[in-house]
Each structure stands twice: as C-alpha cells, then as structure tokens.
Write an enzyme that holds these catalytic residues in place. Structure first.
Site, PDB file in Angstrom:
ATOM      1  N   GLY A   1      27.931  24.225  28.158  1.00  0.00           N
ATOM      2  CA  GLY A   1      28.678  24.708  29.321  1.00  0.00           C
ATOM      3  C   GLY A   1      29.020  23.583  30.286  1.00  0.00           C
TER       4      GLY A   1
ATOM      5  N   GLY B   1      27.744  30.356  25.859  1.00  0.00           N
ATOM      6  CA  GLY B   1      26.906  29.494  25.023  1.00  0.00           C
ATOM      7  C   GLY B   1      25.808  28.865  25.852  1.00  0.00           C
ATOM      8  N   SER B   2      25.360  27.711  25.411  1.00  0.00           N
ATOM      9  CA  SER B   2      24.204  27.084  26.049  1.00  0.00           C
ATOM     10  C   SER B   2      24.598  26.353  27.340  1.00  0.00           C
ATOM     11  CB  SER B   2      23.575  26.084  25.083  1.00  0.00           C
ATOM     12  OG  SER B   2      24.511  25.077  24.784  1.00  0.00           O
TER      13      SER B   2
ATOM     14  N   ASN C   1      25.089  34.730  18.612  1.00  0.00           N
ATOM     15  CA  ASN C   1      24.117  35.835  18.677  1.00  0.00           C
ATOM     16  C   ASN C   1      24.767  37.217  18.655  1.00  0.00           C
ATOM     17  OD1 ASN C   1      25.099  35.308  21.244  1.00  0.00           O
ATOM     18  ND2 ASN C   1      23.185  35.846  22.268  1.00  0.00           N
TER      19      ASN C   1
ATOM     20  N   GLU D   1      29.408  31.650  30.750  1.00  0.00           N
ATOM     21  CA  GLU D   1      28.243  32.550  30.598  1.00  0.00           C
ATOM     22  C   GLU D   1      27.217  31.763  29.801  1.00  0.00           C
ATOM     23  OE1 GLU D   1      27.716  35.275  31.998  1.00  0.00           O
ATOM     24  OE2 GLU D   1      29.658  36.141  32.497  1.00  0.00           O
TER      25      GLU D   1
HETATM   26  P1  NAD Z   1      26.232  26.466  21.934  1.00  0.00           P
HETATM   27  O1  NAD Z   1      26.473  26.024  23.326  1.00  0.00           O
HETATM   28  O2  NAD Z   1      25.588  25.528  20.991  1.00  0.00           O
HETATM   29  O3  NAD Z   1      27.589  26.897  21.231  1.00  0.00           O
HETATM   30  C1  NAD Z   1      28.439  27.874  21.797  1.00  0.00           C
HETATM   31  C2  NAD Z   1      29.851  27.635  21.315  1.00  0.00           C
HETATM   32  O4  NAD Z   1      30.328  26.397  21.849  1.00  0.00           O
HETATM   33  C3  NAD Z   1      30.001  27.528  19.802  1.00  0.00           C
HETATM   34  O5  NAD Z   1      31.185  28.199  19.432  1.00  0.00           O
HETATM   35  C4  NAD Z   1      30.144  26.031  19.586  1.00  0.00           C
HETATM   36  O6  NAD Z   1      30.850  25.694  18.422  1.00  0.00           O
HETATM   37  C5  NAD Z   1      30.923  25.622  20.813  1.00  0.00           C
HETATM   38  N1  NAD Z   1      30.828  24.205  21.199  1.00  0.00           N
HETATM   39  C6  NAD Z   1      29.906  23.286  20.837  1.00  0.00           C
HETATM   40  N2  NAD Z   1      30.159  22.106  21.432  1.00  0.00           N
HETATM   41  C7  NAD Z   1      31.250  22.279  22.204  1.00  0.00           C
HETATM   42  C8  NAD Z   1      31.981  21.439  23.105  1.00  0.00           C
HETATM   43  N3  NAD Z   1      31.638  20.179  23.326  1.00  0.00           N
HETATM   44  N4  NAD Z   1      33.036  21.966  23.759  1.00  0.00           N
HETATM   45  C9  NAD Z   1      33.387  23.266  23.587  1.00  0.00           C
HETATM   46  N5  NAD Z   1      32.735  24.100  22.746  1.00  0.00           N
HETATM   47  C10 NAD Z   1      31.679  23.620  22.062  1.00  0.00           C
HETATM   48  O7  NAD Z   1      25.397  27.829  22.059  1.00  0.00           O
HETATM   49  P2  NAD Z   1      24.793  28.709  20.888  1.00  0.00           P
HETATM   50  O8  NAD Z   1      23.586  28.012  20.356  1.00  0.00           O
HETATM   51  O9  NAD Z   1      25.881  29.114  19.949  1.00  0.00           O
HETATM   52  O10 NAD Z   1      24.363  30.028  21.669  1.00  0.00           O
HETATM   53  C11 NAD Z   1      23.105  30.209  22.255  1.00  0.00           C
HETATM   54  C12 NAD Z   1      23.198  30.047  23.756  1.00  0.00           C
HETATM   55  O11 NAD Z   1      24.190  30.927  24.277  1.00  0.00           O
HETATM   56  C13 NAD Z   1      21.914  30.431  24.463  1.00  0.00           C
HETATM   57  O12 NAD Z   1      21.618  29.481  25.471  1.00  0.00           O
HETATM   58  C14 NAD Z   1      22.246  31.766  25.106  1.00  0.00           C
HETATM   59  O13 NAD Z   1      21.479  32.078  26.242  1.00  0.00           O
HETATM   60  C15 NAD Z   1      23.682  31.587  25.433  1.00  0.00           C
HETATM   61  N6  NAD Z   1      24.319  32.891  25.611  1.00  0.00           N
HETATM   62  C16 NAD Z   1      24.716  33.261  26.875  1.00  0.00           C
HETATM   63  C17 NAD Z   1      25.277  34.511  27.084  1.00  0.00           C
HETATM   64  C18 NAD Z   1      25.700  34.968  28.456  1.00  0.00           C
HETATM   65  O14 NAD Z   1      26.479  35.908  28.546  1.00  0.00           O
HETATM   66  N7  NAD Z   1      25.251  34.363  29.527  1.00  0.00           N
HETATM   67  C19 NAD Z   1      25.448  35.377  26.010  1.00  0.00           C
HETATM   68  C20 NAD Z   1      25.023  34.969  24.753  1.00  0.00           C
HETATM   69  C21 NAD Z   1      24.469  33.712  24.565  1.00  0.00           C
END
Ligand code: NAD
Length: 473
Positions: free
Chosen positions: A228, A223-224, A149, A245
């Site tokens: 996480g 990420g999600s 994002n 985060e």
């Molecule tokens: P995601 O968890 O699908 O992916 C995030 C990252 O993790 C990507 O780079 C992905 O390739 C990687 N990833 C995927 N599987 C993994 C694994 N098993 N081990 C390690 N890394 C892995 O999230 P997304 O869809 O890219 O982002 C959206 C989410 O991020 C939303 O839930 C949003 O709220 C959250 N987000 C949080 C913050 C914050 O600061 N709290 C900021 C921005 C986005």
C-alpha cells in the site's frame, strides 16, 4: 462476450479474450497440484486495456439509468455462475466450498446493491444573485488491485461503486488467485459494454505498471501495508487519487460480564474464518484475568471441532493457508510466541498430508511484545492476553500502527459500546465482529488504510466534486 477455458483463461480486454505468450502456474494450496495457468499481461497489453477503458468511458458515464440496469444484470449473471466459479475459487484459494459459494453470492449481492446508486446534485444556493450546484463527476479510469484472500468479494467492493459512479476499470487479481477473477470478468463482460471492465493478470510487477500508468486517475488497492505504501508513492507523481484497504490487527476486548462459553463459538469464527486470512478478523483477544482459563478452554474446544482439509471435501470446515510464504509466516510467529512462553493449545491436531495446512491454534498467556500480538498474523492462530484493568486493555488494543476494526463484548451493551467508541479503528463492533454490509463504509485508520469502500461514501471515492455556479441578475 469472450469465453475461454476455466483453468487456462485469457486476459479480458475490450470484451475480447486476449492470449499471452507467458503463463504462470496456479497451485492448489491443499494439494500442491497445478490448478491451471494464468496469463501474464505484457506492458503493451496493459496499454490496450487502459485504452479500452478510456474509449468505453464517455458513453458509460453518460447515463446513470443504464449503469444501474447493467449492474443489476451483472449481479444476476454472477449469481447465476456460482456453480462454476465456486469450485475454481476453492481450488486456487483453499477455502471450503460452502464459504466459496457464499463469497460468490456475496459478491453478486454487492453488485446488485450498487444498481440502486443515487448521485443526486445538491443545490447550495438559489437566489437572485446566483444558482450554485455541486455535482459528482466520475473520477475517470480506475486501476483496481486485489489480494488473494477474498478475490471475488473484494473485487466487487471496487467494481460495484466504481462502475456505478461512471468510471471504467482495469482490474488485476493476485497472482495466487487469478482464475476465479478472470472467469468473473468474462461473466460480467457478457452484460457490461466492451471495455467498461477489463481484467488483466500477471506477476506483482503488473500492479506497479498499473499504478504508474498515465491513463489512470484513481487507484483502488486492497492488500498489505508494505505494498500500500508503494502504491501511494507511485500515485504521488501524477497525483492520482487512491483508496487503500490495508492490513489489520483487530483486537477483541471482553468485559467482565461476558460469559465465555456463550460467546466462544462466535468469537472463534470471528478469528478463524477463511483460516484467519481476513483483514478484519479478530487477531488478538484481551480478556479479564479471572475469565482467561474459561475462555481458553472454550476456544480450544471450538478449535478441536474444526476439520482441517481440502476445501473441496464436504466435511472440511477450514482450508489451508493460501500460499507457502503465508504458512511460513504463521509458523514463525507462533513458534516465536511459544518460545517466549505462550502455551499453544490444539497444536497436536492431525493434519492432512501435503498442502499448506496449519492447525487452528489458541495461544494462551500471550503478551503484547510477541510478534503474533503486535503484528498481523493473517492465519489460524489466536493469541489470548489477560488484563486486570480495562483502561490498560484499551490502551494496548490501541497501541501500534494498525486501526482497521475492533470489537468489545459484554452483556451490558451500552457499556460495551462506550468502550468500542474509544477503539482507534474504522469499524468498532459490539458483541460481533466483521459484520459488513454494502451500505456501510469500511476503511482503516492509521496504517490500515486511506479512504473507505462501500456505501455512498465508497461510491463518492470514485468521483470528483464539481461546483457549477451560475451568476444571475
Ligand atoms: P499484497 O500487498 O502482497 O498484494 C496485494 C496485491 O498487490 C496483489 O494483487 C499483488 O500482485 C499486488 N502488488 C504487489 N506489488 C505491487 C506493487 N508494487 N504495486 C501495485 N500492486 C502490487 O497483499 P496480499 O498478501 O495479497 O494480501 C494480504 C494482505 O491484504 C493482508 O495484509 C490483509 O490484511 C490485506 N487485506 C486488507 C483488506 C482490507 O479491506 N483492509 C482486505 C483483505 C486483505
């Protein structure tokens, strides 16, 4: 410094561009066209990246002054690259050009802030028996993983404090938005010593390889929630340190002295910036029953003013969702809410053909049982929920597993602040939302995260405390 083509970049390992046999298409979410291709890092190349980070660590951790100077130069280099990186960000992420330019500039501003980092020792005891100091040691090699994002800004939330603390890093962007981060890596590499910042890219499995890698002492992940939790499990085996985060489901509570018309624009954009794809966006609004109609009308008027389209087009004020699964998710939770009785305003708005477009939608008459209220929609749909008792609204805002941030809006600032302090979240805003600053710690309670980023607290998460105790006498 390595230099590769903007739309077909290589990995950045030890200051060199490293090609890969396998490559992934990167799609423009506004058109479906292929923007370029991402390298797909192999396990061997990942080992090389971590080996480079390990080699670069001893000299890098040696001098805070050199790190500060390098971060200042990195900030200037990134700010100077706005014109080339912003269009790449628009093409792969979807956001309007104005927002993309702001993101690159904000990312540079964040790096510049950490050029002022101070890591002073503290003296705990100084007497005839002992001299005791506590100091901060760099945690070691960092694995940094970012979402799609705000790829550049969220990467710099990690790069700035980690490098200032004396750590070296391997950074991995999302497979949906790797190009702008790889280019940023090249730009920063021009002013950082080789191996201090390495940028790899590939599929999700690469993230899992990183979190299990023996060279890593600290993982910083955005990420999600679901991912996480996987990251935290992977870290446990080796007791790696983690900062997570994760998602949010921020509530905005409006008090009964609010003027809906006066705050509608700010509240609307607190929910719809980046097409709602912001962790700390307003994701649900609790409004006194008597103000509901007025608020819904004012928010709908804002929604009707939005120009949805390709971020590269000057008139666009809201881009598409970044990817197809996200569009499907937003459609599903909005459709469910409408079937359960919510009224969707602005649903008939015209949208461009193709692309992952979704009209900015206000959901009137939403309730807490709907998925669009209980979960994170992460898209351009805002449920409005009426309340009669503010204590009840607070309890509903605090229900659930998220606890990233929240806000309270009212003309009596002290009354609003009193309620804001009772929100169970990491940041509680009053009469604003998502107002962040590099000096301000940001992190979530409950399932929204572990630890914080930013400010001196964020720097400290990339360090371990060490006590040095000298006996005397
Ligand atoms: P995601 O968890 O699908 O992916 C995030 C990252 O993790 C990507 O780079 C992905 O390739 C990687 N990833 C995927 N599987 C993994 C694994 N098993 N081990 C390690 N890394 C892995 O999230 P997304 O869809 O890219 O982002 C959206 C989410 O991020 C939303 O839930 C949003 O709220 C959250 N987000 C949080 C913050 C914050 O600061 N709290 C900021 C921005 C986005």
């Amino acid at each position: 410094m390595s230099t590769t083509d903007l739309t077909t970049p290589d990995l950045l390992i030890d200051g060199a561009a490293v090609g890969t046999d396998d490559r992934l298409d990167v799609l423009n979410p506004a058109t479906g066209a292929v923007v370029g291709t991402s390298p797909v890092c192999t396990r061997g190349q990942l080992d090389d990246a971590f080996a480079a980070a390990e080699r670069a660590a001893p000299p890098w951790r040696g001098s805070l002054d050199e790190r500060r100077a390098a971060l200042g130069a990195a900030a200037a280099a990134l700010a100077g690259a706005v014109d080339e990186i912003a269009p790449l960000l628009v093409a792969e992420q979807g956001k309007p050009m104005r927002e993309a330019r702001l993101e690159v500039k904000a990312a540079a501003y964040w790096l510049g802030y950490y050029a002022g980092t101070d890591l002073a020792r503290e003296t705990l005891r100084d007497d005839a028996k002992a001299f005791v100091e506590v100091r901060r040691r760099p945690a070691g090699v960092v694995a940094a993983i970012t979402p799609w994002n705000f790829p550049l800004l969220l990467a710099c939330w990690k790069i700035g404090p980690a490098l200032a603390a004396g750590c070296t890093m391997v950074l991995k962007p999302s497979p949906y938005t790797p190009l702008s981060t790889l280019r940023m890596g090249e730009v920063l590499d021009g002013v950082l010593p080789d191996g201090v910042l390495n940028v790899v890219a590939g599929r999700d499995e690469l993230g899992a390889w990183m979190t299990g890698h023996p060279a890593v002492r600290k993982i910083t992940f955005t990420g999600s929630v679901a991912t996480g939790k996987r990251v935290m499990s992977a870290a446990a085996d080796d007791l790696k340190r983690v900062t997570l985060e994760l998602g949010g489901n921020d509530a905005a509570i409006l008090l009964d002295d609010v003027d809906p018309g006066a705050i509608a624009k700010q509240l609307f954009w607190s929910a719809f910036l980046n097409a709602g794809q912001l962790c700390c966006a307003v994701k649900r609004v609790y409004v006194p029953s008597g103000l509901r109609g007025e608020l819904v009308d004012a928010l709908t008027a804002e929604a009707e003013r939005v120009v949805v389209g390709d971020g590269a087009v000057r008139e666009t004020t809201m881009g598409p969702l970044n990817n197809r699964p996200q569009l499907d998710h937003v459609r599903a939770v909005v459709d469910e809410a409408v079937r359960a009785g919510a009224r969707s305003t602005n649903a008939g708005a015209a949208l461009p053909d193709g692309g992952h477009f979704f009209a900015p939608t206000i959901l009137d008459g939403a309730d807490d049982a709907m998925r669009v209220v209980a979960d994170e929609q992460f898209g351009p749909a805002l449920p409005v929920i009426a309340y009669d008792d503010v204590e009840d609204a607070l309890a509903r805002a605090n229900a659930g597993t998220f606890g990233l941030s929240g806000s309270v809006w009212g003309q009596d600032e002290d009354r609003a602040a009193d309620l804001a302090e009772r929100l169970e979240c990491g940041t509680a805003w009053v009469n604003t939302h998502y107002a962040n600053d590099p000096g301000q710690p940001f992190g979530g309670l409950k399932w929204s995260g572990v630890g914080v980023e930013n400010g001196r607290w964020g720097v400290e998460t990339f360090t371990d405390l060490q006590v040095v105790h000298r006996a005397r006498g």
